[in-house]
Scaffold this motif. Structure first.
Motif, mmCIF file in Angstrom:
data_model
loop_
_atom_site.group_PDB
_atom_site.id
_atom_site.type_symbol
_atom_site.label_atom_id
_atom_site.label_comp_id
_atom_site.label_asym_id
_atom_site.label_seq_id
_atom_site.Cartn_x
_atom_site.Cartn_y
_atom_site.Cartn_z
ATOM 1 N N UNK A 287 -9.693 -19.567 0.767
ATOM 2 C CA UNK A 287 -9.081 -18.313 1.190
ATOM 3 C C UNK A 287 -7.927 -17.939 0.280
ATOM 4 N N UNK A 288 -8.204 -17.899 -1.030
ATOM 5 C CA UNK A 288 -7.165 -17.672 -2.033
ATOM 6 C C UNK A 288 -6.430 -16.348 -1.830
ATOM 7 N N UNK A 289 -7.172 -15.276 -1.587
ATOM 8 C CA UNK A 289 -6.536 -13.954 -1.499
ATOM 9 C C UNK A 289 -5.492 -13.922 -0.395
ATOM 10 N N UNK A 290 -5.862 -14.414 0.791
ATOM 11 C CA UNK A 290 -4.911 -14.403 1.896
ATOM 12 C C UNK A 290 -3.754 -15.367 1.626
ATOM 13 N N UNK A 291 -4.037 -16.440 0.873
ATOM 14 C CA UNK A 291 -3.003 -17.441 0.582
ATOM 15 C C UNK A 291 -1.884 -16.886 -0.279
ATOM 16 N N UNK A 292 -2.158 -15.865 -1.083
ATOM 17 C CA UNK A 292 -1.055 -15.244 -1.824
ATOM 18 C C UNK A 292 -0.611 -13.923 -1.204
ATOM 19 N N UNK A 293 -1.535 -13.249 -0.487
ATOM 20 C CA UNK A 293 -1.204 -11.929 0.057
ATOM 21 C C UNK A 293 -0.151 -12.028 1.159
ATOM 22 N N UNK A 294 -0.310 -12.974 2.058
ATOM 23 C CA UNK A 294 0.641 -13.086 3.168
ATOM 24 C C UNK A 294 2.052 -13.435 2.686
ATOM 25 N N UNK A 295 2.249 -14.487 1.860
ATOM 26 C CA UNK A 295 3.617 -14.758 1.400
ATOM 27 C C UNK A 295 4.192 -13.641 0.539
ATOM 28 N N UNK A 296 3.343 -12.968 -0.254
ATOM 29 C CA UNK A 296 3.841 -11.849 -1.064
ATOM 30 C C UNK A 296 4.319 -10.714 -0.169
ATOM 31 N N UNK A 297 3.578 -10.452 0.923
ATOM 32 C CA UNK A 297 3.971 -9.381 1.844
ATOM 33 C C UNK A 297 5.274 -9.720 2.555
ATOM 34 N N UNK A 298 5.387 -10.940 3.055
ATOM 35 C CA UNK A 298 6.610 -11.351 3.752
ATOM 36 C C UNK A 298 7.805 -11.275 2.801
ATOM 37 N N UNK A 299 7.624 -11.779 1.577
ATOM 38 C CA UNK A 299 8.715 -11.772 0.600
ATOM 39 C C UNK A 299 9.128 -10.338 0.248
ATOM 40 N N UNK A 300 8.143 -9.453 0.069
ATOM 41 C CA UNK A 300 8.444 -8.058 -0.267
ATOM 42 C C UNK A 300 9.213 -7.378 0.856
ATOM 43 N N UNK A 301 8.821 -7.624 2.111
ATOM 44 C CA UNK A 301 9.522 -7.033 3.246
ATOM 45 C C UNK A 301 10.964 -7.546 3.330
ATOM 46 N N UNK A 302 11.137 -8.820 3.068
ATOM 47 C CA UNK A 302 12.487 -9.402 3.143
ATOM 48 C C UNK A 302 13.383 -8.889 2.011
ATOM 49 N N UNK A 303 12.787 -8.695 0.814
ATOM 50 C CA UNK A 303 13.560 -8.240 -0.344
ATOM 51 C C UNK A 303 13.769 -6.721 -0.343
ATOM 52 N N UNK A 304 12.894 -6.003 0.366
ATOM 53 C CA UNK A 304 12.967 -4.537 0.331
ATOM 54 C C UNK A 304 12.493 -3.961 -0.990
ATOM 55 N N UNK A 305 11.695 -4.724 -1.735
ATOM 56 C CA UNK A 305 11.145 -4.282 -3.018
ATOM 57 C C UNK A 305 9.669 -4.663 -3.051
ATOM 58 N N UNK A 306 8.860 -3.863 -3.736
ATOM 59 C CA UNK A 306 7.422 -4.143 -3.709
ATOM 60 C C UNK A 306 7.042 -5.351 -4.553
ATOM 61 N N UNK A 307 5.948 -5.967 -4.172
ATOM 62 C CA UNK A 307 5.309 -7.009 -4.982
ATOM 63 C C UNK A 307 4.021 -6.422 -5.561
ATOM 64 N N UNK A 308 3.700 -6.824 -6.783
ATOM 65 C CA UNK A 308 2.483 -6.359 -7.449
ATOM 66 C C UNK A 308 1.399 -7.423 -7.321
#
Length: 927
Positions: A287-308
């Motif tokens: 489940x590679x896609x979800x394994x990076x998508x979820x932490x990237x989303x949480x990190x982006x929300x916490x930082x207030x800046x988008x992740x690519x």
């Protein structure tokens, strides 16, 4: 509906040529009135000759079925009576109606006359994004049942239902769209203008404000979908197994515990938080896609800046948007603002399209494409031209209306410009989904389309190398060059250059004399290029004398060294012309006050100047003083059509520096490099070194448990001929036989993977001609129209389908569950040793004292082979066979390296017959 009666007709015949004696064997008709089928007609017909075997195989109609049937002459008057007062409808009118007219004449009856509707033509206009316009395929898209295809009455009833559905969709189109359809439809092959006029009258009769559309210059477009509100809540990352499990249960309807996925999530989040780099090799199934998508989303929300999130293909980007993002939203419990960002060339240039709409001189293909675009604009949310399914000259038309640069827009234009909309969405997004090509092109711009970032994930990281080489590629095509430069035309040809002289004479700006002088400069540049091409042709023909039987040739660009001064002079002359016309065009534009026709001409004139300048830049990059250090450059030509087939290609051998520059983390944000294949047994940093990954960044591996692959088997077909010791045609015939038997045993749902387009085409044509898979949907890359994504969607939509693919289908495509039963490997995916880029890279390896086969060819082939297997098993419930037809895997010493690179799955070496029996048994047990 418009109150007319429609006779929907389908014929089954002994062949395509009634003049050559082909006859009808069945006719089916369905009468449509007021939006429903009111009556039907069907009869067998005795053709007075034997029915060919392939026709019987296709239709199921045999000689005994028509032995006692009436002749056409016996039913001709009755059939003609059914058609009286009706609009004639067929799915491909150009076959059914001429055939029927010929038979009426043969029966002594007058020619039928009246309006026609071709549902192929209508479907292309009203459903311009459909994957296929074959009757079975477009019927399936509408949910219309068609169990007995190629039987006249069944096809006629399905076509009648299709007509009704298409008319209903036509009636729902906005008035501006219907107005354009009606105005331009007089150029079509069937009488759709009447149908469109009826819908337009109905729309105007019930005049009311139509919501949901923007109208600009008479073009209706769907209102943009508002972006979700930004959530300011700080989302906590699930740091322990219990919290992760809770999130997973929210995200997935059927939760499946995957320890490797959890471990990868932690590693990704840690790298993003610490603004460091991570190389993560993630095996299929974790489940590679979800394994990076979820932490990237949480990190982006916490930082207030988008992740690519960057992937290799547009198909993968849309897969993330369409499937995976919803799961991530359910997991975090808040809406995620996402933006899909592609290169500017994907988007429509509405200004250019509106200017084309204002003109009237166009071909049939252009008219059809214009109508498709007009309907598509009323429904598209993206403005991405890849959504359209055009054929013939339609593809060339789409190239005319692509955006070529991201110009600044204000006011109304800014609101409707699809590319600028996507940039606005990206600036305010939590996650930006893009592709490697976009990341690479962003480094060439003064203003990056990517805002301040919280992190970056590079999925399919090993393909960044291929993307970088393509980005840096210089490609010269003689055909494209002559077409582009030919738009100007020499003096007296009445083309753009002569029209420019006329406008200069009329306006006095810049003056007729100066415009004529520019035309003389163009003529001299063309003379110089003709001399250069003549020299290239003579040199290639001389070089070809040592290989007289080879038609397609590849030569190193260095072979043209004697012609470099001549080629460089031609480029200098073309630049001089371009500088002159640019200088002369500026005051003409500044003068303003042009009539609409003059304004359209100037727009076209500027477009072609830009296109010619791009051609000139590419030419001088090949023959200019820059040289070919650290690059491979070669000439491709077909000796049967020189110089028309001439192509010159230049690619850099080492792109690691370019890759590092495009990502450029510089400690500002974390970067995740991930792929299913970042390493190989014994070659840990084979990919890492090519992408320029610092040696301090190790490769972490996340593997699925062995039981994940319990539904997979690998078959090595032991009685295939030796690919290196038999003629290609003999091997292709054996491949075709193996493919046919495997497809029938599994009921379709097969990928057939090739390393050569030529072998793919020959195998596909042999299978099609045999009619042995007539009931299957055969989709072939490079033959079936459409992008890779469109071909894959067609494959997934139809259960009895087979996809023949080359390089790009070995990886990066996802067909989970029952969508894929088998992957057939026609030959091991080695690069051709004659590939010029491979030769350049191999020369560098050899110069360092190493073996190019061991260091370069073998590891790249193993990576692709491993990726091919990854298409097959996507979850623990998947079952599938990996079938290898190339016996080198068992006969050569390196074969064990291919097998060792795969997950632990059973490997069986069996004859074709035994494999088919096992597949049939396995498949029957499964269903």
């Amino acid at each position: 509906m418009d109150g007319k009666r429609y006779a929907v007709v389908d014929l089954e015949t002994t062949g395509h040529s009634p003049k050559s004696g082909d006859r009808m064997i069945e006719i089916g008709m369905a009468i449509v009135e007021n939006g429903s089928v009111t009556k039907t007609y069907s009869t067998f017909l005795n053709p007075g000759r034997k029915i060919p075997a392939f026709i019987s195989s296709l239709t199921g109609i045999r000689d005994k079925d028509v032995a006692d049937a009436p002749m056409f002459e016996d039913r001709a008057a009755e059939i003609r009576e059914w058609l009286e007062g009706c609009v004639f409808v067929a799915h491909n009118v150009s076959f059914d109606l001429p055939f029927l007219q010929h038979e009426f004449r043969r029966a002594g009856l007058p020619k039928w006359s009246g309006e026609t509707v071709d549902t192929v033509e209508l479907a292309k206009i009203i459903r311009p994004s459909a994957a296929s316009f074959k009757l079975q395929d477009i019927a399936a898209e509408f949910g219309i049942g068609l169990e007995n295809a190629h039987r006249a009455i069944e096809d006629a009833k399905a076509t009648a239902e299709l007509l009704i559905r298409l008319q209903e969709e036509t009636d729902r189109l906005p008035e501006p769209t219907l107005s354009i359809l009606h105005k331009r439809s007089f150029r079509l092959k069937s009488d759709l203008s009447s149908l469109f006029y009826g819908a337009l009258k109905q729309k105007r009769r019930h005049a009311a404000a139509e919501g949901g559309y923007l109208v600009w210059k008479g073009i209706a477009m769907k209102e943009p979908v508002p972006q979700k509100e930004r959530i300011s809540a700080r989302i906590a990352y699930p740091g322990n197994p219990e919290k992760k499990e809770s999130l997973f249960r929210n995200a997935f309807e059927q939760y499946e515990e995957r320890p490797a996925q959890s471990a990868m999530m932690d590693a990704v989040y840690s790298a993003l938080e610490s603004k460091s780099e991570l190389a993560a090799e993630a095996a299929t199934g974790i489940g590679k896609t979800f394994a990076y998508l979820l932490p990237a989303a949480v990190h982006a929300l916490r930082e207030g800046k988008p992740a690519v999130i960057s992937t290799y293909t547009n198909h993968l980007t849309e897969q993330i948007i369409g499937r995976d993002m919803e799961k991530a939203e359910r997991a975090v419990g808040v809406p995620l603002r996402t933006a899909l960002l592609k290169g500017v060339g994907h988007y429509i240039d509405l200004e250019r399209f509106s200017r084309i709409l204002a003109a009237t001189d166009e071909s049939y293909d252009e008219t059809l494409a214009i109508l498709q675009v007009v309907v598509w604009l009323a429904g598209t949310e993206t403005g991405d031209l890849e959504e359209l399914n055009v054929s013939g000259g339609g593809g060339l038309f789409l190239d005319k209306i692509r955006k070529y640069r991201a110009a600044v827009r204000e006011g109304e234009l800014k609101k409707i410009d699809f590319y600028l909309r996507s940039l606005d969405l990206a600036r305010n997004a939590d996650l930006i989904i893009t592709n490697h090509a976009m990341l690479l092109s962003a480094q060439d711009r003064s203003h990056t389309p990517f805002p301040r970032l919280s992190g970056m994930v590079i999925d399919e990281a090993h393909q960044f190398i291929t993307a970088a080489r393509s980005h840096a590629e210089t490609l010269f095509s003689y055909t494209d060059f002559k077409y582009t430069l030919g738009q100007m035309g020499r003096s007296g040809e009445g083309l753009l250059q002569d029209r420019f002289v006329s406008l200069a004479r009329k306006t006095g700006v810049p003056g007729e004399r100066e415009a004529i002088r520019a035309g003389d400069m163009y003529d001299r540049a063309m003379d110089a290029f003709d001399a250069a091409f003549e020299g290239i042709q003579l040199l290639i023909q001389t070089l070809a004398e040592d290989r007289p039987h080879e038609q397609k040739r590849t030569y190193a660009l260095a072979d043209l060294e004697p012609l470099v001064p001549l080629c460089r002079e031609a480029g200098d002359r073309l630049y001089a012309y371009l500088d002159k016309v640019t200088e002369l065009t500026s005051p003409l534009l500044a003068a303003g006050g042009h009539q609409p026709e003059e304004a359209r001409f100037l727009s076209e004139w500027q477009h072609w100047i830009r296109e010619i300048r791009l051609q000139a830049a590419g030419w001088m990059e090949l023959f200019g003083p820059a040289g070919l250090e650290d690059a491979a450059a070669w000439i491709e030509a077909d000796m049967r059509s020189i110089p028309g087939s001439l192509k010159i290609v230049r690619q850099p051998a080492d792109v690691s520096g370019m890759i590092r520059k495009s990502v450029n983390p510089d400690g500002r944000f974390g970067v995740i490099w991930t792929s299913g294949t970042l390493s190989l047994p014994g070659r840990e940093r084979f990919i890492a070194d090519q992408i320029g990954l610092p040696g301090t960044v190790g490769i972490r591996k996340f593997t699925a448990p062995p039981e994940f692959y319990r539904g997979a088997k690998m078959f090595i077909v032991s009685d295939m001929p030796d690919i290196l010791n038999v003629p290609q045609q003999e091997y292709i015939e054996s491949v075709a036989d193996a493919v046919v038997q495997a497809v029938i045993a599994t009921g379709g749902r097969c990928f057939v993977l090739f390393t050569s387009h030529d072998m793919l085409r020959k195998t596909y044509e042999l299978i099609v001609d045999s009619e042995l898979l007539a009931e299957y949907m055969l989709i072939a890359q490079g033959i079936t129209p459409g992008s890779r994504m469109r071909l894959l969607k067609s494959f997934q939509r139809f259960s009895h389908s087979v996809l023949f693919g080359t390089d790009s289908f070995w990886e990066g495509v996802d067909a989970p569950g029952d969508a894929l039963a088998a992957v057939i490997v026609v030959r091991l995916p080695f690069s051709s040793p004659e590939n010029p880029l491979f030769k350049a890279r191999a020369a560098k390896v050899a110069a360092s004292g190493k073996n190019p086969f061991q260091e370069l060819s073998l590891p790249e082939a193993i990576i692709k082979f491993r990726q091919g297997f990854g298409r097959l098993i996507r979850s623990t419930s998947d079952r599938g066979a990996y079938i290898v037809l190339d016996r080198r895997i068992e006969k050569k010493s390196y074969g064990k390296d291919f097998i060792r690179a795969l997950p632990p799955v059973p490997v069986e070496k069996v004859g074709l017959g035994d494999m088919v029996l096992e597949l049939e048994s396995w498949y029957n047990d499964e269903v």
